[in-house]
Design a protein around this motif. Structure first.
Motif, PDB file in Angstrom:
ATOM      1  N   ILE A  44      -5.643 -10.491  -1.068  1.00 56.18           N
ATOM      2  CA  ILE A  44      -5.383  -9.766   0.017  1.00 56.18           C
ATOM      3  C   ILE A  44      -6.996  -9.444   0.589  1.00 56.18           C
ATOM      4  O   ILE A  44      -7.470  -9.063   1.248  1.00 56.18           O
ATOM      5  CB  ILE A  44      -4.503  -9.051  -0.437  1.00 56.18           C
ATOM      6  CG1 ILE A  44      -2.451  -9.680  -0.285  1.00 56.18           C
ATOM      7  CG2 ILE A  44      -4.443  -7.654   0.616  1.00 56.18           C
ATOM      8  CD1 ILE A  44      -1.783  -8.990  -0.233  1.00 56.18           C
ATOM      9  N   ALA A  45      -7.474  -9.075  -0.892  1.00 57.13           N
ATOM     10  CA  ALA A  45      -8.978  -7.779  -0.495  1.00 57.13           C
ATOM     11  C   ALA A  45      -9.991  -9.085  -0.114  1.00 57.13           C
ATOM     12  O   ALA A  45     -10.703  -8.399   1.299  1.00 57.13           O
ATOM     13  CB  ALA A  45      -9.187  -8.076  -2.073  1.00 57.13           C
ATOM     14  N   LYS A 154       6.098   3.716   3.317  1.00 60.42           N
ATOM     15  CA  LYS A 154       6.396   2.076   3.642  1.00 60.42           C
ATOM     16  C   LYS A 154       6.870   1.822   4.555  1.00 60.42           C
ATOM     17  O   LYS A 154       5.954   0.199   4.523  1.00 60.42           O
ATOM     18  CB  LYS A 154       7.255   1.513   2.303  1.00 60.42           C
ATOM     19  CG  LYS A 154       7.677   2.387   0.850  1.00 60.42           C
ATOM     20  CD  LYS A 154       8.920   2.017   0.023  1.00 60.42           C
ATOM     21  CE  LYS A 154       8.988   2.291  -1.298  1.00 60.42           C
ATOM     22  NZ  LYS A 154      10.276   1.991  -1.949  1.00 60.42           N
ATOM     23  N   ASN A 155       6.654   1.884   5.781  1.00 53.76           N
ATOM     24  CA  ASN A 155       6.573   1.258   7.213  1.00 53.76           C
ATOM     25  C   ASN A 155       5.018   0.969   6.814  1.00 53.76           C
ATOM     26  O   ASN A 155       4.262   0.253   7.727  1.00 53.76           O
ATOM     27  CB  ASN A 155       7.834   1.813   8.113  1.00 53.76           C
ATOM     28  CG  ASN A 155       7.262   1.458   9.280  1.00 53.76           C
ATOM     29  OD1 ASN A 155       7.363   0.113   9.494  1.00 53.76           O
ATOM     30  ND2 ASN A 155       7.903   2.250   9.976  1.00 53.76           N
ATOM     31  N   PRO A 160      -1.003  -5.543   4.977  1.00 53.81           N
ATOM     32  CA  PRO A 160      -1.418  -5.424   4.479  1.00 53.81           C
ATOM     33  C   PRO A 160      -1.036  -6.759   2.786  1.00 53.81           C
ATOM     34  O   PRO A 160       0.019  -7.045   2.868  1.00 53.81           O
ATOM     35  CB  PRO A 160      -2.018  -4.819   3.095  1.00 53.81           C
ATOM     36  CG  PRO A 160      -1.871  -3.201   3.605  1.00 53.81           C
ATOM     37  CD  PRO A 160      -0.561  -3.703   4.676  1.00 53.81           C
ATOM     38  N   SER A 161      -1.291  -8.007   3.926  1.00 52.61           N
ATOM     39  CA  SER A 161      -0.845  -9.251   2.985  1.00 52.61           C
ATOM     40  C   SER A 161      -1.685 -10.593   3.719  1.00 52.61           C
ATOM     41  O   SER A 161      -2.467 -10.445   4.520  1.00 52.61           O
ATOM     42  CB  SER A 161       0.793  -9.598   3.585  1.00 52.61           C
ATOM     43  OG  SER A 161       0.691  -9.827   5.321  1.00 52.61           O
ATOM     44  N   ALA A 229      -6.671   1.774   7.128  1.00 57.78           N
ATOM     45  CA  ALA A 229      -5.607   2.695   7.094  1.00 57.78           C
ATOM     46  C   ALA A 229      -4.502   3.049   6.857  1.00 57.78           C
ATOM     47  O   ALA A 229      -4.020   3.420   5.422  1.00 57.78           O
ATOM     48  CB  ALA A 229      -5.701   3.399   8.954  1.00 57.78           C
ATOM     49  N   SER A 230      -4.392   1.251   7.364  1.00 55.79           N
ATOM     50  CA  SER A 230      -2.897   0.727   6.421  1.00 55.79           C
ATOM     51  C   SER A 230      -3.065   0.086   5.448  1.00 55.79           C
ATOM     52  O   SER A 230      -1.975   0.292   4.492  1.00 55.79           O
ATOM     53  CB  SER A 230      -2.611  -0.326   7.727  1.00 55.79           C
ATOM     54  OG  SER A 230      -3.865  -1.212   7.508  1.00 55.79           O
ATOM     55  N   ASN A 231      -3.607   0.182   5.141  1.00 56.51           N
ATOM     56  CA  ASN A 231      -4.075  -0.433   2.945  1.00 56.51           C
ATOM     57  C   ASN A 231      -4.547   0.565   2.511  1.00 56.51           C
ATOM     58  O   ASN A 231      -3.519   0.994   1.147  1.00 56.51           O
ATOM     59  CB  ASN A 231      -5.809  -1.257   3.649  1.00 56.51           C
ATOM     60  CG  ASN A 231      -5.956  -0.883   1.985  1.00 56.51           C
ATOM     61  OD1 ASN A 231      -5.584  -2.318   1.213  1.00 56.51           O
ATOM     62  ND2 ASN A 231      -7.355  -1.220   1.528  1.00 56.51           N
TER      63      ASN A 231
END
Length: 329
Positions: A44-45, A154-155, A160-161, A229-231
């Motif tokens: 993922i990273a 959590k939404n 991240p995937s 931001a989402s990470n």
């Protein structure tokens, strides 16, 4: 046979830098008893780094190739993520809305930057520095200096995937190739690069194209801000040109991609440049290399690569002479 040989040489030239980098990183990690890709988090990273760096490289190169050095792309990334995250938190929207809002805001901010460049008629470096300060200050004012935090949401942190980042990479790459290689905008962009005065005399709208470049760069940086931001689930404030650091992550992959782009599409070259630097970044993380050492090593790699590019013909002639001498012997 000659055609097949030329194709094989191109494939080797395209793959040699990323593959060689991967092998070196695997060797360095192996010497320390560490596996480069050991867990799902490592994958993922890696793909997150590829996506972020590739998009930043696209955004930087669009204007830089036209002689416009844009320092504001980092601040666009910051402000677009602040606005999109704040809106989604307030109205309880999904991560998909956050991505769309971030892109739209990035495009608008890029357009504003482009219009200012056109109107004030100052060097793009000066304009972009002023815009960067303004956008940083605006992000600071919106968050009252506290930044944005949604770690528990959590939404908004579900993006991240590996699949999500691969999707971003593929979609962005296809859009950039189509836009700059198969659309009128791209043809006009290339024409202006080749000969600005001649292109303008032929009826190409230079101002319209320049604003379009800023808008596209802004949209790309909106995605970069969203990815960051989402990470982490947090957005930290940057003042006094702190956001400019984002731009410098694109220099090494841009030069590497420019070299690889000689043998394939330039955008694919930038993507492979991002892959190369992502291997290095993952190695840093796996070996817990300090940030100061990372900066020194990355700077040295960049300088060495630039030295090679500036002396490429001399180095090539040296190898050709040696091979001829060995054949004669």
């Amino acid at each position: 046979m000659k055609n097949k040989l030329s194709i094989s040489k191109k494939i080797i030239a395209i793959a040699v830098i990323p593959v060689a980098t991967l092998l070196i990183m695997l060797l360095l990690c192996g010497m320390n008893g560490i596996t480069l890709f050991e867990t799902k988090g490592n994958w993922i990273a890696f793909f997150r780094a590829v996506a972020s760096v590739m998009l930043t490289t696209f955004a930087l190169s669009i204007n830089l190739n036209s002689g416009r050095f844009d320092f504001s792309i980092g601040s666009i990334s910051l402000l677009s993520s602040v606005i999109s995250a704040s809106v989604c938190i307030h109205y309880n929207l999904s991560v998909g809305f956050m991505l769309v809002i971030s892109i739209v805001v990035g495009i608008v901010l890029g357009c504003i930057s482009g219009v200012l460049y056109v109107l004030v008629k100052l060097p793009p470096i000066i304009v972009s520095l002023g815009v960067a300060l303004f956008y940083e200050g605006l992000a600071f004012a919106i968050t009252k200096g506290y930044g944005v935090s949604f770690v528990a949401n959590k939404n908004l942190t579900s993006f991240p995937s590996v699949g999500s980042y691969i999707g971003v990479i593929v979609v962005a790459l296809v859009i950039m190739i189509v836009l700059f290689d198969y659309c009128k905008f791209g043809y006009e962009y290339k024409a202006l690069l080749s000969g600005q005065k001649v292109s303008v005399n032929l009826g190409i709208h230079e101002i319209k194209n320049a604003i379009g470049c800023y808008a596209i760069a802004g949209g790309l940086m909106g995605v970069v801000g969203f990815i960051s931001a989402s990470n982490t689930g947090t957005i930290q404030m940057s003042l006094n040109f702190g956001s400019i650091a984002v731009m410098f992550t694109a220099f090494l992959p841009m030069f590497i991609g420019g070299f690889i782009g000689r043998f394939c599409n330039e955008k694919i070259g930038y993507m492979l440049g991002a892959v190369t630097t992502a291997f290095i970044s993952l190695m840093y993380a796996r070996l817990n290399v300090s940030s100061s050492v990372q900066q020194i090593v990355t700077a040295l790699i960049l300088v060495m690569f630039l030295i090679y590019l500036n002396n490429e013909q001399v180095i090539t002639k040296m190898f050709v002479r040696r091979s001829r001498k060995e054949n004669l012997e």
